[in-house]
Design an enzyme around this catalytic site. Structure first.
Site, PDB file in Angstrom:
ATOM      1  CG  ASP A 218      -2.024   0.884   1.257  1.00 45.20           C
ATOM      2  OD1 ASP A 218      -2.785   1.104   0.456  1.00 45.20           O
ATOM      3  OD2 ASP A 218      -1.758   1.908   2.319  1.00 45.20           O
ATOM      4  CD  GLU A 269      16.017 -13.718   4.112  1.00 47.50           C
ATOM      5  OE1 GLU A 269      15.493 -14.377   5.076  1.00 47.50           O
ATOM      6  OE2 GLU A 269      16.797 -12.713   4.486  1.00 47.50           O
TER       7      GLU A 269
END
Length: 562
Positions: A218, A269
Site C-alpha cells: 500500500d 530468501e
C-alpha cells in the site's frame, strides 16, 4: 503490421516463466466478500467457504485487503498489530486454513501490507505520544515543533484537512505535531529510522513463514518525504494519491527504492516465486517502472491504464507506453480497471464529468450515467484488457458486472474522506458494498442474518452470482470464457501486434493466433479483412442484429486466426 512487443526489447520477458509475469489476480475486500458468522462483516472463513467460486474463474491468485488488528478507522488500513488477525475477520488459524485451501485449489495468496503509516493505537505510537520530543520513541514517526501559523508546513491530507495533528504536553501546553498523509488516526512512520525498517523485515518474514505468496504494498510511493519538508501546493485537478506529472514532496522520493531492495532480499530468501506488487500512483510510466527493476518489486499497478477514458486512441497510447516502459526494465506490464479505491468501471466508464480518484460519486453527483451503457462499456473493456500480454488484476464483483452503489444514505457512509471533507466528497464506500451471492436470500446471501456493514442496493438482485451462473449471456460467464481462453491461448505470455486501420474508434491487435477487435464507437463498424476465414471465440455482448462482417457498437470480439 506494426509491432510493440515488449519481448523484442527484453529477452528476459520471454525467457522467464515466473507465474506473476502473466498472472490474473483477484482482489478480495474481506469485509465485503462473505460473512460466515452472521455479524454483517465479511471474514476469513467466509473467504475460505467461497474459494471454489474464485478458482472456477481460472484466475491464478487472490489478493486480500488488510485483515490485521485495527480500530478500523480506515477499513483496516490503520494497522495496530501487523502480525495478527483482527477479531472482526477471525484468527491466525482461520488465515492458515484459508491459505491451505487456496493452495489446494491452485491459487496463490497475496496479502496487503501497509508500511507508510500505522494506527494511532499501535503500541509504538502510543509510546511516542507518552515520550519526550527527540526521544527514540518519537523518532519512529515524524514529529515537528509547531510554527507560528500552527502547522510545520502547508501540506494537505489525501482525505482532506491538514496533514498535521498537534499534540498536547502533560502540563497542557501545546506539544509537537505529527505527520499523517491520510487520516489523523494514521501517523506516518519515519522510514529513515532503522527500528522501522527492521520491524517491517520481521513482518515480511512472519507472513512468508505462514505460506503467504507475496505482498501488495500500500502507498508504495510514500514512505520517504523530501528533505526539509518544503511547502507544496498540488494541482487541484490532480489525483489525491499522486499520479500527476509534478511529484509532491511526500510521493515518489528516491529513497523508497533502497527500502524495496532490502525487501527483495528478504523475499528471495524463500523458496518459490514470492512477489511484491507496488501501489505507486506516479506518472509518467517511465517513473513507475523504477519500482519494478530487477532488484526491487515484481509488479506495479498500472494506474495510467485504469485512468484512461473509454477512448480508443488514449488506450492505444497507454498500452504502447506500458509495454515499452515496463519491458525496458525486464518487468511485465499489469492491467487493471477497478479496485477498492476507485468508482467501479461498470459505472466510471460512462461518466461524462471529471471524477478525481478517491472523491467517489453519490446521489447529488450531476449527470449520473446510464447503467446499461456503463455495463456494456465495462464488458467490452474487460474483454480487451484480458487479451493483453502481462498480468491483470480483477476486483471482486466486477465479474458480476456490479455498478457503483450510488444511493448510500449519508448516515451509512464510513470512508474518512466523507467525514474529513464534511460531506463534500463521497469517498470510496460505493465500490466497497458487500457482494450479492443469492438473488432471493437475506443480504443477497452475503450473511445468513441479513446484516450488511454497508447497505446493498435493492437493484442488485439481478447481479447475484447464483442467477448469473446458468445464464450463458451473463457477465459472470463472459469472465469465465475470457479467462479460460486467455489461459488456453497463452495470452499473458504472448506479445502484441497492432493491426493497421483507418477507423479511429476501432482497435485491433494480434496476440499469437488470437485477433482482438474493439469498437469504441456508438455505431457498428466494419471488421478488419484479417477476420475472414477465422473462428469467432467470444464477444463482449450477446449477439444482436448487427450485419455479418460488422462489429457492434461498444463491443470487443476475439477471433482465432487460421
Amino acid at each position: 503490421m506494426t509491432q510493440t512487443r515488449a519481448e523484442a526489447d527484453n529477452p528476459l520477458q520471454s525467457e522467464d516463466s515466473q507465474w506473476w509475469r502473466s498472472s490474473v489476480i483477484y482482489q478480495i475486500y474481506p469485509r465485503s466478500f462473505a460473512d460466515s458468522n452472521a455479524d454483517g462483516m465479511g471474514d476469513l472463513r467466509g473467504i475460505t467457504q467461497h474459494l471454489e467460486s474464485i478458482a472456477q474463474l481460472s484466475v491464478d491468485a487472490i489478493w486480500l485487503s488488510p485483515f490485521f488488528t485495527s480500530p478500523q478507522k480506515d477499513a483496516g488500513y490503520d494497522v495496530a498489530d501487523y502480525c495478527d488477525v483482527d477479531p472482526l475477520f477471525g484468527t491466525l488459524a482461520d488465515f492458515d486454513e484459508m491459505v491451505a485451501r487456496a493452495h489446494e485449489l491452485g491459487l496463490k495468496v497475496i496479502i496487503d501490507l501497509v508500511p507508510n503509516h500505522c494506527s494511532d493505537q499501535h503500541p509504538w505510537f502510543q509510546a511516542a505520544l507518552a515520550a519526550a520530543p527527540g526521544s527514540p520513541e518519537r523518532e519512529r514517526f515524524i514529529f515537528k515543533d509547531p510554527v507560528q501559523q500552527g502547522h510545520p508546513n502547508n501540506w494537505e491530507s489525501v482525505f482532506g484537512g491538514p496533514m498535521w495533528t498537534p499534540t498536547t504536553n502533560p502540563d497542557g501546553s501545546a506539544g509537537q505535531s505529527y505527520l499523517h498523509i491520510f487520516d489523523s488516526s494514521q501517523p506516518d512512520f519515519n522510514w529513515k529510522n532503522e527500528d522501522v525498517r527492521a520491524m517491517f523485515r520481521d513482518v515480511l518474514r512472519f507472513w512468508l513463514d505462514r505460506g503467504t505468496d507475496g505482498f501488495r504494498v500500500d502507498v508504495a510511493h510514500g514512505l520517504i518525504k523530501a528533505e526539509g519538508l518544503p511547502d507544496f501546493t498540488p494541482d487541484p485537478a490532480g489525483a489525491s494519491m499522486g499520479g500527476t506529472e509534478e511529484l509532491a514532496p511526500w510521493w515518489g522520493q528516491d529513497g523508497v527504492h533502497e527500502i524495496y531492495r532490502e525487501w527483495r532480499q528478504v523475499i528471495d530468501e524463500y523458496e518459490g516465486d514470492r512477489v511484491l506488487c507496488a501501489e505507486a500512483w506516479v506518472n509518467p510510466l517511465s517513473l513507475m517502472a523504477k519500482w519494478v527493476r530487477n532488484d526491487e518489486m515484481h509488479q506495479a499497478f498500472n494506474f495510467p491504464y485504469l485512468s484512461c477514458d473509454y477512448d480508443a486512441q488514449q488506450l492505444r497510447e497507454t498500452i504502447d507506453e506500458s509495454l515499452h516502459e515496463f519491458g525496458a526494465v525486464g518487468a511485465p506490464s499489469t492491467w487493471v480497471l477497478s479496485n477498492h479505491d476507485v468508482v467501479r468501471h461498470a459505472t466510471r466508464l460512462a461518466l461524462t464529468d471529471e471524477n478525481p480518484q478517491g472523491e467517489g460519486i453519490g446521489p447529488k453527483t450531476p449527470n449520473l450515467p446510464d447503467p446499461a451503457t456503463g455495463l456494456r462499456r465495462a464488458r467490452s473493456s474487460t474483454a480487451l484488457m484480458l487479451a493483453l500480454p502481462g498480468g491483470a488484476y480483477l476486483y471482486q464483483g466486477e465479474e458480476l458486472g456490479l455498478p457503483e452503489a450510488v444511493d448510500l444514505p449519508d448516515d451509512a457512509r464510513q470512508d474518512p474522506t466523507w467525514f474529513r471533507t464534511n460531506g463534500e466528497r463521497y469517498g470510496r464506500d460505493g465500490c466497497r458494498v458487500p457482494l450479492p451471492w443469492k438473488g432471493d436470500a437475506p443480504s443477497f446471501g452475503f450473511s445468513d442474518s441479513g446484516k450488511s456493514w454497508l447497505p446493498q442496493p435493492a437493484s442488485w438482485a439481478p447481479y447475484a452470482r447464483d442467477l448469473q451462473a446458468d445464464d450463458p449471456d451473463s457477465t459472470l460467464n463472459l469472465y469465465r470464457r475470457l479467462l479460460q481462453l486467455r489461459k488456453d491461448h497463452g495470452l499473458g505470455t504472448g506479445g502484441l501486434e497492432w493491426v493497421p486501420g483507418d477507423q479511429p474508434d476501432l482497435l485491433a491487435f494480434r496476440n499469437g493466433k488470437v485477433l482482438v477487435v474493439a469498437n469504441f464507437g456508438a455505431a457498428p463498424l466494419a471488421l478488419p479483412p484479417l477476420v475472414q476465414d477465422s473462428q469467432e471465440l467470444v464477444r463482449s455482448q450477446p449477439r444482436d442484429s448487427t450485419a455479418p462482417g460488422m462489429i457492434p457498437a461498444e463491443t470487443t470480439m476475439w477471433f482465432l486466426l487460421a
